[in-house]
Design a protein around this motif. Structure first.
Motif, short mmCIF file in Angstrom:
data_model
loop_
_atom_site.label_atom_id
_atom_site.label_comp_id
_atom_site.label_asym_id
_atom_site.label_seq_id
_atom_site.Cartn_x
_atom_site.Cartn_y
_atom_site.Cartn_z
N GLY A 222 0.81 -1.21 0.00
CA GLY A 222 0.00 0.00 0.00
C GLY A 222 0.84 1.26 0.00
O GLY A 222 0.64 2.16 -0.82
N LEU A 223 1.81 1.31 0.90
CA LEU A 223 2.59 2.52 1.10
C LEU A 223 3.96 2.15 1.63
O LEU A 223 4.09 1.28 2.48
N VAL A 224 4.98 2.83 1.12
CA VAL A 224 6.35 2.66 1.63
C VAL A 224 6.72 3.88 2.45
O VAL A 224 6.54 5.02 2.00
N LYS A 225 7.21 3.65 3.65
CA LYS A 225 7.66 4.73 4.52
C LYS A 225 9.14 4.53 4.83
O LYS A 225 9.52 3.54 5.44
N THR A 226 9.99 5.43 4.35
CA THR A 226 11.41 5.33 4.67
C THR A 226 11.60 5.69 6.14
O THR A 226 10.92 6.57 6.68
N CYS A 227 12.55 5.01 6.80
CA CYS A 227 12.64 5.19 8.25
C CYS A 227 14.06 5.23 8.79
O CYS A 227 14.27 5.16 10.00
N GLY A 228 15.08 5.31 7.93
CA GLY A 228 16.44 5.50 8.40
C GLY A 228 16.87 4.50 9.45
O GLY A 228 16.81 3.29 9.25
N GLY A 229 17.25 4.99 10.63
CA GLY A 229 17.75 4.13 11.69
C GLY A 229 16.68 3.67 12.67
O GLY A 229 17.01 3.27 13.80
N LEU A 230 15.41 3.69 12.26
CA LEU A 230 14.32 3.32 13.17
C LEU A 230 14.55 1.99 13.85
O LEU A 230 14.34 1.84 15.06
N PHE A 231 14.96 0.97 13.10
CA PHE A 231 15.04 -0.37 13.67
C PHE A 231 16.11 -0.46 14.76
O PHE A 231 15.95 -1.23 15.71
N ASP A 232 17.17 0.33 14.64
CA ASP A 232 18.18 0.35 15.69
C ASP A 232 17.62 0.96 16.98
O ASP A 232 17.97 0.54 18.09
N PHE A 233 16.74 1.95 16.84
CA PHE A 233 16.10 2.53 18.02
C PHE A 233 15.04 1.59 18.58
O PHE A 233 14.95 1.38 19.79
#
Length: 296
Positions: A222-233
């Protein structure tokens, strides 16, 4: 933006919902996106939306895309570092292909108050916006896919998300270490999972390049959201700055203190460069809905 436009789009019983059946899906989505006011910050048109409105727009449009096919929607964010990198016109073109750009840095909010016809209401940091969207997704049954970070951090991010939001549907996950000859298989894997929202954290501008390169083929997303270092946080590897530092635009100082070797020279160069770009390339957006310049 009047968020009623999104609520009406989401509700098939509303007048806008009835109208939606008489126009193409793509046109209906374009009308909702065109209703979003924008201001130009450092050469990029940034959405004038609160965190709550951003979450509503993200989840509602992502779920409305179900079964429609075609290119996925593309949401991303901007901060001082991004503005500096967008001095490279090839990188700036990637951002200008996004459907929504949200303000991830306090510097963009301050610039809007000084230099634009309307002010951005608040910072919409990805590390906060994820939780806003996850709460709505849990309530409405929207699914997420996590793409990015190392295998360990990606797995821990999924585990933490499921602890925080037990009702959240995780359609799939994959680390962000992808060889060029593996990209087609990764796209197929994501499409097979049919997530409503694909969170992609590969860093700027690699994540944006991946989206632009493959968005036409990500037709089950449906939608792509870029998130940078989100997963590390989210995984707990990295920590957020104290709230007072976030409010005062000093989160970069906190991050630099944690990773001085990696971030000192980046911020030394990008901070003054981004300030100059914001001072010289900010004002009314070409796609400002209130001025009637947005096209559906």
């Amino acid at each position: 933006m009047n968020i009623e436009a999104v609520e009406q789009f989401r509700s098939p019983s509303s007048p806008a919902g009835v109208e939606r059946r008489t126009v193409s899906h793509a046109e209906a989505v374009a009308r909702v996106l065109a209703a979003v006011d924008r201001v130009r910050i450092g050469g990029l048109d940034v959405a004038v939306l609160t965190r709550a409105d951003t979450a509503e727009l993200t989840v509602s449009l992502a779920m409305a895309q179900r079964g429609q096919g075609g290119s996925c929607l593309f949401f991303t964010t901007v901060n001082g570092q991004v503005i500096s990198e967008c001095a490279d016109l090839n990188v700036r073109d990637l951002y200008r292909q996004a459907d929504i750009i949200s303000p991830d840095g306090m510097s963009t909010v301050w610039a809007s108050k000084l230099l634009c016809p309307k002010a951005l209401p608040e910072r919409v940091a990805t590390t906060d916006a994820f939780h806003d969207a996850a709460l709505l997704a849990q309530e409405r049954g929207a699914s997420f896919y996590f793409l990015g970070a190392t295998e360990e951090m990606n797995a821990k991010a999924v585990e933490r998300a499921q602890q925080l939001y037990p009702g959240l549907r995780i359609a799939g996950r994959r680390n962000g270490y992808i060889k060029p000859n593996e990209e087609d298989a990764v796209v197929e894997e994501i499409n097979a999972a049919e997530p409503d929202i694909l969170w992609i954290g590969m860093g700027v501008p690699r994540q944006q390049r991946f989206v632009v390169r493959h968005r036409a083929r990500l037709d089950k997303v449906g939608l792509v959201k870029t998130c940078g270092g989100l997963f590390d946080f989210l995984s707990g590897k990295n920590t957020r700055a104290p709230e007072w530092m976030q409010r005062n635009g000093l989160e970069w100082v906190y991050r630099m203190a944690l990773e001085p070797r990696r971030l000192f020279w980046r911020y030394l160069v990008s901070n003054p460069h981004s300030i100059w770009l914001m001072a010289t390339q900010s004002g009314a957006a070409e796609t400002d809905a209130s001025e009637g310049k947005a096209s559906a």
